[in-house]
Every structure is written in structure tokens, then in C-alpha cells.
Design a protein around this motif. Structure first.
Motif, PDB file in Angstrom:
ATOM      1  N   GLN A 105       0.997  -1.259   0.073  1.00 46.86           N
ATOM      2  CA  GLN A 105       0.045  -0.138  -0.029  1.00 46.86           C
ATOM      3  C   GLN A 105       0.769   1.221  -0.039  1.00 46.86           C
ATOM      4  OE1 GLN A 105      -2.998  -1.513   3.464  1.00 46.86           O
ATOM      5  NE2 GLN A 105      -3.918   0.391   2.210  1.00 46.86           N
ATOM      6  N   MET A 106       2.184   1.140   0.330  1.00 48.14           N
ATOM      7  CA  MET A 106       2.973   2.360   0.664  1.00 48.14           C
ATOM      8  C   MET A 106       3.165   2.948  -0.692  1.00 48.14           C
ATOM      9  SD  MET A 106       5.606   1.428   3.595  1.00 48.14           S
ATOM     10  CE  MET A 106       5.095   1.056   5.078  1.00 48.14           C
ATOM     11  N   ASP A 107       2.993   4.212  -0.527  1.00 49.08           N
ATOM     12  CA  ASP A 107       3.284   5.336  -1.822  1.00 49.08           C
ATOM     13  C   ASP A 107       4.389   6.407  -1.501  1.00 49.08           C
ATOM     14  OD1 ASP A 107       2.969   6.058  -4.533  1.00 49.08           O
ATOM     15  OD2 ASP A 107       1.066   6.921  -4.197  1.00 49.08           O
ATOM     16  N   ALA A 108       4.343   7.424  -1.889  1.00 49.31           N
ATOM     17  CA  ALA A 108       5.209   8.466  -1.937  1.00 49.31           C
ATOM     18  C   ALA A 108       5.297   8.745  -0.169  1.00 49.31           C
ATOM     19  CB  ALA A 108       4.817   9.806  -2.595  1.00 49.31           C
ATOM     20  N   ALA A 109       6.676   9.222   0.116  1.00 49.80           N
ATOM     21  CA  ALA A 109       7.071   9.902   1.346  1.00 49.80           C
ATOM     22  C   ALA A 109       7.126  11.064   1.498  1.00 49.80           C
ATOM     23  CB  ALA A 109       8.064   8.793   2.048  1.00 49.80           C
ATOM     24  N   TYR A 110       6.815  11.571   2.840  1.00 49.48           N
ATOM     25  CA  TYR A 110       6.742  13.067   2.973  1.00 49.48           C
ATOM     26  C   TYR A 110       7.379  13.413   4.342  1.00 49.48           C
ATOM     27  CZ  TYR A 110       3.637  13.066  -0.919  1.00 49.48           C
ATOM     28  OH  TYR A 110       2.851  13.096  -2.161  1.00 49.48           O
ATOM     29  N   TYR A 111       8.064  14.340   4.841  1.00 46.72           N
ATOM     30  CA  TYR A 111       8.423  14.986   6.074  1.00 46.72           C
ATOM     31  C   TYR A 111       7.342  15.784   6.543  1.00 46.72           C
ATOM     32  CZ  TYR A 111      12.912  12.578   5.550  1.00 46.72           C
ATOM     33  OH  TYR A 111      13.832  11.560   5.551  1.00 46.72           O
ATOM     34  N   LEU A 112       6.914  15.865   7.699  1.00 48.07           N
ATOM     35  CA  LEU A 112       6.061  16.815   8.229  1.00 48.07           C
ATOM     36  C   LEU A 112       6.842  17.710   9.208  1.00 48.07           C
ATOM     37  CD1 LEU A 112       2.859  14.612   9.166  1.00 48.07           C
ATOM     38  CD2 LEU A 112       3.368  15.651   7.013  1.00 48.07           C
ATOM     39  N   ALA A 113       6.744  18.950   8.797  1.00 48.60           N
ATOM     40  CA  ALA A 113       7.602  20.104   9.606  1.00 48.60           C
ATOM     41  C   ALA A 113       6.657  20.708  10.307  1.00 48.60           C
ATOM     42  CB  ALA A 113       8.666  20.828   8.631  1.00 48.60           C
ATOM     43  N   ALA A 114       7.036  21.236  11.570  1.00 46.04           N
ATOM     44  CA  ALA A 114       6.120  22.330  12.439  1.00 46.04           C
ATOM     45  C   ALA A 114       6.288  23.497  11.692  1.00 46.04           C
ATOM     46  CB  ALA A 114       6.635  22.095  13.992  1.00 46.04           C
ATOM     47  N   ASN A 115       5.001  24.096  11.525  1.00 44.13           N
ATOM     48  CA  ASN A 115       4.895  25.371  10.812  1.00 44.13           C
ATOM     49  C   ASN A 115       4.837  26.791  11.967  1.00 44.13           C
ATOM     50  OD1 ASN A 115       4.591  27.299   8.922  1.00 44.13           O
ATOM     51  ND2 ASN A 115       2.681  26.790   7.996  1.00 44.13           N
ATOM     52  N   GLY A 116       5.857  27.019  12.387  1.00 48.87           N
ATOM     53  CA  GLY A 116       6.044  28.225  13.369  1.00 48.87           C
ATOM     54  C   GLY A 116       6.286  27.792  14.712  1.00 48.87           C
ATOM     55  N   ALA A 117       6.379  28.661  15.805  1.00 46.33           N
ATOM     56  CA  ALA A 117       6.769  28.354  17.389  1.00 46.33           C
ATOM     57  C   ALA A 117       5.650  27.699  17.957  1.00 46.33           C
ATOM     58  CB  ALA A 117       7.157  29.606  17.895  1.00 46.33           C
ATOM     59  N   THR A 118       4.459  28.127  17.557  1.00 51.12           N
ATOM     60  CA  THR A 118       3.363  27.403  18.107  1.00 51.12           C
ATOM     61  C   THR A 118       2.901  26.133  17.996  1.00 51.12           C
ATOM     62  OG1 THR A 118       1.783  28.373  16.760  1.00 51.12           O
ATOM     63  CG2 THR A 118       2.077  29.900  18.361  1.00 51.12           C
ATOM     64  N   ALA A 119       3.503  25.552  16.976  1.00 48.19           N
ATOM     65  CA  ALA A 119       3.304  24.309  16.639  1.00 48.19           C
ATOM     66  C   ALA A 119       4.250  23.392  17.181  1.00 48.19           C
ATOM     67  CB  ALA A 119       3.248  24.064  14.818  1.00 48.19           C
ATOM     68  N   ALA A 120       5.185  23.690  17.824  1.00 49.46           N
ATOM     69  CA  ALA A 120       6.347  23.031  18.239  1.00 49.46           C
ATOM     70  C   ALA A 120       6.053  22.080  19.468  1.00 49.46           C
ATOM     71  CB  ALA A 120       7.561  23.938  18.734  1.00 49.46           C
ATOM     72  N   LYS A 121       5.080  22.563  20.467  1.00 50.90           N
ATOM     73  CA  LYS A 121       4.434  21.685  21.462  1.00 50.90           C
ATOM     74  C   LYS A 121       3.718  20.654  20.903  1.00 50.90           C
ATOM     75  CE  LYS A 121       4.373  20.825  25.814  1.00 50.90           C
ATOM     76  NZ  LYS A 121       3.602  21.859  26.779  1.00 50.90           N
ATOM     77  N   PRO A 122       2.537  21.016  20.569  1.00 47.89           N
ATOM     78  CA  PRO A 122       1.773  19.887  20.193  1.00 47.89           C
ATOM     79  C   PRO A 122       2.464  19.100  18.866  1.00 47.89           C
ATOM     80  CG  PRO A 122       1.195  21.891  18.872  1.00 47.89           C
ATOM     81  CD  PRO A 122       2.083  22.278  19.748  1.00 47.89           C
ATOM     82  N   TYR A 123       3.338  19.510  17.986  1.00 46.30           N
ATOM     83  CA  TYR A 123       4.321  18.464  17.184  1.00 46.30           C
ATOM     84  C   TYR A 123       4.928  17.466  18.060  1.00 46.30           C
ATOM     85  CZ  TYR A 123       7.105  17.045  13.453  1.00 46.30           C
ATOM     86  OH  TYR A 123       8.020  16.480  12.329  1.00 46.30           O
ATOM     87  N   THR A 124       5.639  18.023  19.072  1.00 40.46           N
ATOM     88  CA  THR A 124       6.468  17.004  19.819  1.00 40.46           C
ATOM     89  C   THR A 124       5.732  16.178  20.646  1.00 40.46           C
ATOM     90  OG1 THR A 124       8.308  18.705  20.185  1.00 40.46           O
ATOM     91  CG2 THR A 124       8.306  16.957  21.715  1.00 40.46           C
ATOM     92  N   LEU A 125       4.471  16.421  21.252  1.00 42.95           N
ATOM     93  CA  LEU A 125       3.770  15.786  21.756  1.00 42.95           C
ATOM     94  C   LEU A 125       2.988  14.480  21.037  1.00 42.95           C
ATOM     95  CD1 LEU A 125       1.730  15.005  24.334  1.00 42.95           C
ATOM     96  CD2 LEU A 125      -0.026  16.529  23.361  1.00 42.95           C
ATOM     97  N   LEU A 126       2.769  14.770  19.886  1.00 42.13           N
ATOM     98  CA  LEU A 126       2.238  13.900  19.019  1.00 42.13           C
ATOM     99  C   LEU A 126       3.515  12.634  18.560  1.00 42.13           C
ATOM    100  CD1 LEU A 126       0.355  12.270  17.087  1.00 42.13           C
ATOM    101  CD2 LEU A 126       0.764  13.789  15.470  1.00 42.13           C
ATOM    102  N   ARG A 127       4.708  13.394  18.417  1.00 42.81           N
ATOM    103  CA  ARG A 127       5.674  12.474  18.197  1.00 42.81           C
ATOM    104  C   ARG A 127       6.048  11.596  19.322  1.00 42.81           C
ATOM    105  NH1 ARG A 127      11.107  15.849  18.084  1.00 42.81           N
ATOM    106  NH2 ARG A 127      10.775  15.398  20.165  1.00 42.81           N
ATOM    107  N   GLU A 128       6.140  12.177  20.398  1.00 45.06           N
ATOM    108  CA  GLU A 128       6.681  11.148  21.427  1.00 45.06           C
ATOM    109  C   GLU A 128       5.464  10.388  21.931  1.00 45.06           C
ATOM    110  OE1 GLU A 128       9.517  11.152  23.005  1.00 45.06           O
ATOM    111  OE2 GLU A 128      10.148  12.752  21.388  1.00 45.06           O
ATOM    112  N   ALA A 129       4.206  10.725  21.598  1.00 49.70           N
ATOM    113  CA  ALA A 129       3.266   9.549  21.860  1.00 49.70           C
ATOM    114  C   ALA A 129       3.298   8.441  20.892  1.00 49.70           C
ATOM    115  CB  ALA A 129       1.766  10.290  21.572  1.00 49.70           C
ATOM    116  N   LEU A 130       3.523   8.836  19.592  1.00 50.69           N
ATOM    117  CA  LEU A 130       3.800   7.700  18.431  1.00 50.69           C
ATOM    118  C   LEU A 130       5.001   6.873  18.878  1.00 50.69           C
ATOM    119  CD1 LEU A 130       3.337   9.449  15.166  1.00 50.69           C
ATOM    120  CD2 LEU A 130       1.958   7.766  16.004  1.00 50.69           C
TER     121      LEU A 130
END
Length: 380
Positions: A105-130
């Protein structure tokens, strides 16, 4: 890296602004089409079928062709007005173990980058939860005019997303597997395991495209006018595999020699001919010649032992003949000649001989009896 899509990750009520960046790039060499006679560039021009004029890219739109050939124009505004919740959102639907995702099923691959300083905290939260859950997130998103399926996972300290094909886009492998029943023996599996263990692992970073490098070198040489074409050395392809065991065994030796295992001895083994593994007697015909040799060897040894025993018996028989005299020798010779003849002849001869002997004994006994009777009367 340049972002190709801006949006947000919807993680329940948490929204994480992100930028989508390509995680892969193609290094393939592209060629232009040219006119062979003069080397001129051959270009494709987009021409309108109605007026025959070339149409610039700015004036080219979308349209859907129906079965009768008519075209239904579709504008970007039409697509934007569709009730698509994932137009600018990567909507996480569930979390599943990574092994549940079929690599098909796997197709193209992408990186998701946090967009702005306010996105750093929830981005890190999702990453550590995964990371802690050891799961991947299944999400929907829209890209290039269509809704897609994606899988979010952690790569180092970055959230990566793999585009996934929809389940109904995966074709069933019907008619692909070999037809009929094919059995594989344990000995063949053992050799296959040995070959896999010998080949071992490889550093993925050390792999590279040899063909692309050769093409680049050829282009550099031709542009400098110093290119001399040479015939490629192509190893002859192997014929039909007659003995799978021998082929596996030879592969194991060659793999060990290429990895330098065993030193010079390993290289000699790689060049030597492979002797098929000998199979146990009584298991049927084997594919190689080792079975026949193994089965024939005990017979040859047994023959030598029987010959020696016959020689001893012959010597003992000769000694016995000398001790018992000519009469015993005659009986022994008659017995040997009778046993050397064929079955039917020996049986007939034995029957006749027995009858003659019995008749002779009977006649002799009668004559002796007649001779004995007058002697008794005379003495009386």
C-alpha cells in the motif's frame, strides 16, 4: 527544503500547523528527444483540436470526457466548493501497529515540519506519543485534487507520512503463484537458510546505482570527445537447474568466498565443482550421481569378501580331496558339475542319476542274495 503543501494535523481537538516536504528525490538521468539526422530538439506542442493553434499553459484547464466523447469542463472553483473536510487538514482517524500495514500500500513519502513556534509543543507531543505507543497513525488528507490515505510514523525526531493506496487499489495476486503442488525438502530449506546466513546483512547507505554512474561517466566522456565504446562483459546466464541441492551448495560456497570467509580455502571451494549431497539408500532415485555411487560402494566391498571366502573354501576342498582319495574326488566333481548347470537340466540329471543309482543298488542286492543262498545249501 521547499514545502509543497501547507495545512494542519488534526489530532482530536488538537490542531498542529505543519508544512509538507518531499522526503525522497529522483536521481535518474532524463534524456531529450532529438532528430537523429541533424541533432535538432524534438518538442511536443499542445494544440487545440478546434482551431489548430498552440495553447499556452495558462489557458489550459481540466475537463472530463464522457462515453460519447463530449467534454465536461471542471474548474478549480468547482473542486474547491466540494465538501472535502481534508482539503487543508491531515485528519488522524486511528492508531494501529505498524505490522498491520501491507507494504504494497505504501506510496510516496513526506516529512511533516512544524509550521511556526506555536506548533512545536503539539508536534513534539504527537511525536513522543507515537514513539511510546510503537504504533502508526492512519489519516486522510487531500493533495493535488484528490483525497488520499496516509500513515504517520516517527523517523529520528521527525514525523514522516507515507501516502497509502486505498485497499481497493491493491490487485489480488491471482494466477501469479506457480501452478500445481511443489514440494520442498528440509535439506533444501537448510541450504537456503545457510545461503541467507552467509549473505548476511548489508549497509543500506553503501548501496548505489552503478548504471547511473556509468551513464554519467559516458556523458562526460562524450562531451569531451574522448569516449571510446567498449563491449560490456556479460556473464553467460545459467541454464536450467538440474540439481537444486548442488546449485544451493555452490551458491553458499561462492558467497563465503566473496565475503572472505575461510581464506584461500574458501576461494578454492568456490571454483571447484560441487558434488551433490549423497542421499540415503532406499529413498528412491536421486537427482545426482552421488546416490548411485553410494549405493554401488557396499556391493563392491561385499564382492571382495565373498571372493576371499570362496578361495579359502576351494583350498580346504582340495586338501580334503587329497585325504579321501580318488573316489571322494569323483563324487565332489559330480556334485560341482550338477550345481553349475541350469536349474531345469540339473533337476533332470539329478532325477536320472538317482533312478540309475537305485536300480544299480537293487540289482546288486539281488545278485548278492542269489550268490549267498547256494553257499548256504552247499555248506548244509
Amino acid at each position: 527544503m521547499r514545502s509543497i503543501w501547507n495545512g494542519a494535523i488534526s489530532f482530536g481537538l488538537v490542531s498542529i500547523p505543519i508544512k509538507l516536504v518531499n522526503a525522497t528525490e529522483s536521481h535518474s538521468i532524463s534524456f531529450r528527444q532529438i532528430h537523429v539526422s541533424d541533432g535538432g530538439r524534438v518538442r511536443y506542442r499542445k494544440v487545440c483540436e478546434l482551431d489548430g493553434e498552440e495553447v499556452p499553459s495558462a489557458e489550459i484547464g481540466k475537463g472530463y470526457e464522457e462515453a460519447d466523447g463530449s467534454i465536461v469542463p471542471i474548474t478549480d472553483e468547482d473542486l474547491a466548493q466540494l465538501p472535502l473536510a481534508t482539503a487543508k487538514t491531515i485528519e488522524i482517524m486511528s492508531f494501529v501497529p505498524a505490522e498491520e500495514i501491507d507494504p504494497l500500500q505504501m506510496d510516496a513519502a513526506y516529512y511533516l515540519a512544524a509550521n511556526g513556534a506555536t506548533a512545536a509543543k503539539p508536534y513534539t507531543l504527537l511525536r513522543e506519543a507515537l514513539k511510546r505507543s510503537r504504533k502508526v497513525a492512519i489519516a486522510k488528507y487531500a493533495l493535488r485534487g484528490r483525497e488520499r490515505l496516509g500513515m504517520l510514523r516517527v523517523v529520528d525526531d521527525v514525523i514522516a507520512m507515507h501516502g497509502l493506496l486505498w485497499p481497493d487499489e491493491i490487485r489480488a495476486p491471482e494466477g501469479v503463484a506457480p501452478e500445481g503442488t511443489v514440494s520442498v525438502r528440509d535439506a533444501e530449506l537448510d541450504l537456503a537458510d545457510a545461503l541467507m546466513a552467509t549473505l548476511g546483512e548489508v549497509e543500506m547507505a553503501s548501496l548505489h546505482d552503478d548504471y547511473r554512474e556509468a551513464v554519467e561517466a559516458m556523458i562526460v566522456a562524450k562531451s569531451g570527445g574522448a569516449f571510446e565504446p567498449t563491449e560490456a562483459v556479460v556473464e553467460p546466464a545459467g541454464g536450467q537447474v538440474i540439481d537444486l541441492m548442488a546449485a544451493l551448495e555452490k551458491s553458499v560456497r561462492a558467497a563465503k568466498a566473496s565475503r572472505g570467509e575461510g581464506g584461500a580455502e574458501g576461494s578454492d571451494e568456490a571454483e571447484a565443482e560441487v558434488t551433490p549431497i549423497r542421499r540415503k539408500a532406499g529413498t528412491g532415485r536421486g537427482a545426482g550421481t552421488g546416490t548411485g555411487a553410494a549405493a554401488a560402494a557396499p556391493k563392491a566391498v561385499g564382492g571382495k569378501k565373498s571372493t576371499a571366502a570362496s578361495a579359502k573354501k576351494t583350498a580346504a576342498s582340495a586338501t580334503k580331496k587329497k585325504a579321501t582319495g580318488a573316489g571322494a574326488a569323483g563324487k565332489s566333481a559330480a556334485g560341482k558339475s550338477a550345481s553349475g548347470a541350469s536349474k531345469s537340466t540339473s533337476r533332470t540329471a539329478a532325477t536320472k542319476s538317482t533312478a540309475k543309482t537305485a536300480a544299480a543298488k537293487k540289482t546288486g542286492a539281488g545278485a548278492a542274495k542269489k550268490a549267498a543262498t547256494p553257499r548256504k545249501r552247499t555248506s548244509a
